[in-house]
Design a protein around this motif. Structure first.
Motif, short mmCIF file in Angstrom:
data_model
loop_
_atom_site.label_atom_id
_atom_site.label_comp_id
_atom_site.label_asym_id
_atom_site.label_seq_id
_atom_site.Cartn_x
_atom_site.Cartn_y
_atom_site.Cartn_z
N ASN A 1 0.83 -1.20 0.00
CA ASN A 1 0.00 0.00 0.00
C ASN A 1 0.87 1.25 0.00
O ASN A 1 2.06 1.20 0.31
CB ASN A 1 -0.88 0.01 1.26
N HIS A 2 0.22 2.37 -0.29
CA HIS A 2 0.91 3.66 -0.30
C HIS A 2 0.12 4.66 0.52
O HIS A 2 -1.08 4.86 0.29
CB HIS A 2 1.07 4.16 -1.74
N GLY A 3 0.79 5.27 1.50
CA GLY A 3 0.14 6.30 2.29
C GLY A 3 0.04 7.59 1.51
O GLY A 3 0.92 7.91 0.70
N ILE A 4 -1.04 8.34 1.74
CA ILE A 4 -1.16 9.63 1.08
C ILE A 4 -1.74 10.67 2.03
O ILE A 4 -2.51 10.35 2.93
CB ILE A 4 -2.01 9.57 -0.21
N LEU A 5 -1.35 11.91 1.81
CA LEU A 5 -1.91 13.08 2.49
C LEU A 5 -2.65 13.88 1.43
O LEU A 5 -2.06 14.38 0.47
CB LEU A 5 -0.80 13.92 3.12
N ARG A 6 -3.96 14.00 1.62
CA ARG A 6 -4.82 14.61 0.60
C ARG A 6 -5.23 16.01 1.00
O ARG A 6 -5.62 16.26 2.15
CB ARG A 6 -6.08 13.75 0.42
N ASN B 1 -9.92 20.41 5.36
CA ASN B 1 -8.75 20.85 4.61
C ASN B 1 -7.81 19.71 4.22
O ASN B 1 -7.22 19.72 3.16
CB ASN B 1 -7.94 21.88 5.40
N LEU B 2 -7.67 18.73 5.12
CA LEU B 2 -6.71 17.66 4.92
C LEU B 2 -7.26 16.35 5.47
O LEU B 2 -8.02 16.35 6.44
CB LEU B 2 -5.39 17.94 5.68
N PHE B 3 -6.88 15.23 4.86
CA PHE B 3 -7.08 13.95 5.51
C PHE B 3 -6.04 12.97 4.97
O PHE B 3 -5.46 13.16 3.90
CB PHE B 3 -8.50 13.40 5.30
N HIS B 4 -5.81 11.93 5.74
CA HIS B 4 -4.90 10.86 5.33
C HIS B 4 -5.70 9.62 4.96
O HIS B 4 -6.77 9.36 5.50
CB HIS B 4 -3.94 10.50 6.47
N THR B 5 -5.15 8.85 4.06
CA THR B 5 -5.66 7.52 3.78
C THR B 5 -4.49 6.72 3.24
O THR B 5 -3.33 7.11 3.34
CB THR B 5 -6.84 7.57 2.79
N TRP B 6 -4.80 5.55 2.70
CA TRP B 6 -3.78 4.79 1.99
C TRP B 6 -4.43 4.17 0.76
O TRP B 6 -5.63 3.99 0.70
CB TRP B 6 -3.14 3.74 2.89
N VAL B 7 -3.58 3.87 -0.22
CA VAL B 7 -4.06 3.36 -1.51
C VAL B 7 -3.36 2.04 -1.79
O VAL B 7 -2.13 1.95 -1.72
CB VAL B 7 -3.77 4.36 -2.64
N ALA B 8 -4.13 1.00 -2.08
CA ALA B 8 -3.55 -0.29 -2.45
C ALA B 8 -2.81 -0.17 -3.78
O ALA B 8 -3.24 0.57 -4.67
CB ALA B 8 -4.63 -1.35 -2.54
N ALA B 9 -1.71 -0.88 -3.91
CA ALA B 9 -0.87 -0.76 -5.09
C ALA B 9 -1.62 -0.90 -6.41
O ALA B 9 -1.34 -0.15 -7.36
CB ALA B 9 0.27 -1.78 -5.02
#
Length: 527
Positions: free
Chosen positions: A281-286, A423-431
């Motif tokens: 997975n890949h973490g992201i800050l949106r 304004n911001l949230f975190h999640t993660w994205v499967a490859a």
């Protein structure tokens, strides 16, 4: 001889009535602790992975991806394509039924494709190429294209969010931006809506009418054989309580235990800890690109200059065997991996530059809402790191932590902060969801059609269009680099925070777990 026969019959009857024999014939229930609470039952309306996983339980797809990343027929008996690659014909398998007993029709599939194509970025690209989709009888449909679209089968067999699940026409006619009122699919399990308790439990039972394919299961493709009679998703937001439930045998499978709690299973010979996701997975800050202060590119660039991926990955995954830094928007170890344009992440944090960018943006200490979810360790761990980093840079951070169900509902809002916006949230994205520009939904910058955050960058979209039209892999790789340069220089739709795998834990008496980037509950046997 008669007495011997009677004695043998009595012994056989006694064996049938013994506790062991009764256990073999009793209905089997799998108790599964999912990664989050099930709040939405519409996998087209949301990209939340808990709803995607729900979708795979209840719905089915025309094509499905196998372990070699090749789309294979799933609901289809056969398909063919014309020599000019403009006409695709599909015929459904015999015996397909919806959970309400009605037959699956080509018209249902057309409506489902059209609804999915309004929400999913790859679906949107496919629909741009479609001239018409027509019914050729109850079991056959035809897709006629304006121009060749080589990824058509990959699109219909998309592995992860948004998956093009097939629904009855009456459900698929629901506005794509509204949620379906019920979940009637044709998949291996039926959703028991009457037993659904949001915040606690979701229940599924084996679909007796489902006819699995004869091929062995491979990722989402092949035979989907339900080997238990009932599955209970038990939502337990406290990780320590969830871990204790697994250790005590009150649950059979804990999908995503936090890595810092994995040691609690070490002394239990009945619990297996493994990594069943081969890709990670890949973490992201949106960012929310519609609201200040992150409507200003300088503010997004400031955040980019504050990020140290090692801080995030230590917080998310702990043990270095579970993570790595990765600046590529298309993932590391993939055909389109690139470091182009990622100098800020490669050089590491630059607090001085970040503060200068914040000053240049005109930021005056306005409150910034950072959403988090305490029942999602991956999300909350990243949010805590971000809150500390941004406060050190002088930003007024309001960390609002609820549960994941609340976050995925709230992130759909475009309202200002004082009316429940964010304004911001975190999640993660499967490859599988970012392997290329075709799949990377958070990368898309097409305004109102974009993923939550709604970035808009016409040049980036032009480059993505060019990628779809590239004639060979070399051309695609070159354009992938140009896309990433544009994304980091002039858009910054999100900040990647690293690449990681999440371990899973289950009781030793489970067998048949499929190695895949998505949790599939068919083929799982409880001994």
């Amino acid at each position: 001889m008669l007495l011997i026969a009677r004695a043998a019959a009595s012994a056989a009857l006694a064996a049938l009535l013994s506790p062991a024999a009764a256990a073999d014939t009793a209905p089997k229930t799998l108790r599964f602790i999912p990664q989050a609470d099930l709040r939405s039952i519409d996998p087209i309306w949301t990209t939340a992975y808990v709803t995607r996983n729900f979708g795979y339980m209840v719905f089915d797809t025309l094509f499905a991806l196998d372990k070699d990343f090749k789309p294979q027929p799933q609901m289809l008996e056969r398909w063919q394509v014309s020599d000019d690659k403009l006409l695709y014909s599909f015929t459904l398998r015999d015996g397909l039924k919806w959970h309400d007993g009605q037959p699956v029709r080509a018209a249902d599939c057309i409506a489902s494709i059209e609804r999915w194509g309004k929400r999913d970025p790859l679906g949107q690209k496919l629909m741009d190429a479609v001239a018409a989709i027509t019914v050729d009888g109850d079991k056959s449909l035809t897709i006629r294209l304006k121009y060749p679209f080589p990824l058509l089968l990959d699109a219909l067999g998309k592995l992860s969010s948004n998956v093009p699940f097939m629904m009855p026409e009456r459900l698929a006619k629901t506005d794509a931006f509204q949620q379906i009122p019920e979940a009637i699919g044709s998949g291996p399990f039926k959703f028991v809506k009457e037993e659904w308790e949001p915040g606690h439990k979701a229940v599924f039972v084996r679909n007796p009418d489902y006819v699995p394919r004869k091929e062995p299961p491979s990722f989402a493709s092949g035979g989907k054989i339900a080997k238990v009679d009932r599955i209970e998703w038990l939502y337990i937001p406290d990780a320590a309580t969830a871990s204790a439930a697994l250790n005590a045998g009150e649950a059979d499978w804990y999908e995503q235990p936090p890595t810092d709690l994995v040691p609690v299973f070490a002394n239990n010979p009945e619990v297996v800890v493994a990594t069943v996701d081969p890709l990670g997975n890949h973490g992201i800050l949106r960012f929310n690109h519609l609201l200040p202060p992150f409507s200003d590119l300088k503010m997004r660039e400031a955040v980019l200059n504050l990020v140290d991926q090692k801080d995030y990955m230590r917080a998310v995954a702990g043990d270095p065997k579970y993570w790595r830094t990765c600046v590529s928007l298309f993932g590391c170890g993939t055909p389109f991996e690139t470091e182009a344009g990622a100098e800020a992440l490669l050089k590491g944090p630059n607090l001085t530059r970040a503060k200068q960018l914040i000053a240049d943006s005109g930021y005056k200490g306005e409150r910034i809402v950072l959403m988090s979810a305490t029942d999602q360790p991956v999300v909350h761990a990243q949010a805590l790191v971000t809150a500390e980093l941004l406060r050190k840079a002088g930003l007024n951070i309001d960390l609002q932590a609820n549960d994941w169900g609340t976050l995925i509902t709230r992130r759909t809002s475009k309202e200002p902060i004082d009316k429940g916006g964010w304004n911001l949230f975190h999640t993660w994205v499967a490859a599988p969801d970012l392997l290329s520009p075709a799949f990377n939904q958070p990368l898309r910058s097409n305004g109102d059609k974009a993923w939550f955050g709604w970035p808009s960058d016409p040049k980036l979209e032009e480059l993505i269009d060019a990628w779809f039209k590239a004639s060979d892999l070399a051309g695609q790789k070159k354009l992938a680099g140009e896309i990433q340069v544009e994304a980091f220089a002039n858009d910054i739709p999100y900040v990647p925070t690293g690449q990681f795998v999440i371990p899973t834990a289950y009781r030793k008496n489970l067998d048949g777990i499929i190695i895949a980037p998505v949790v599939f509950l068919w083929n799982v046997e409880k001994k």
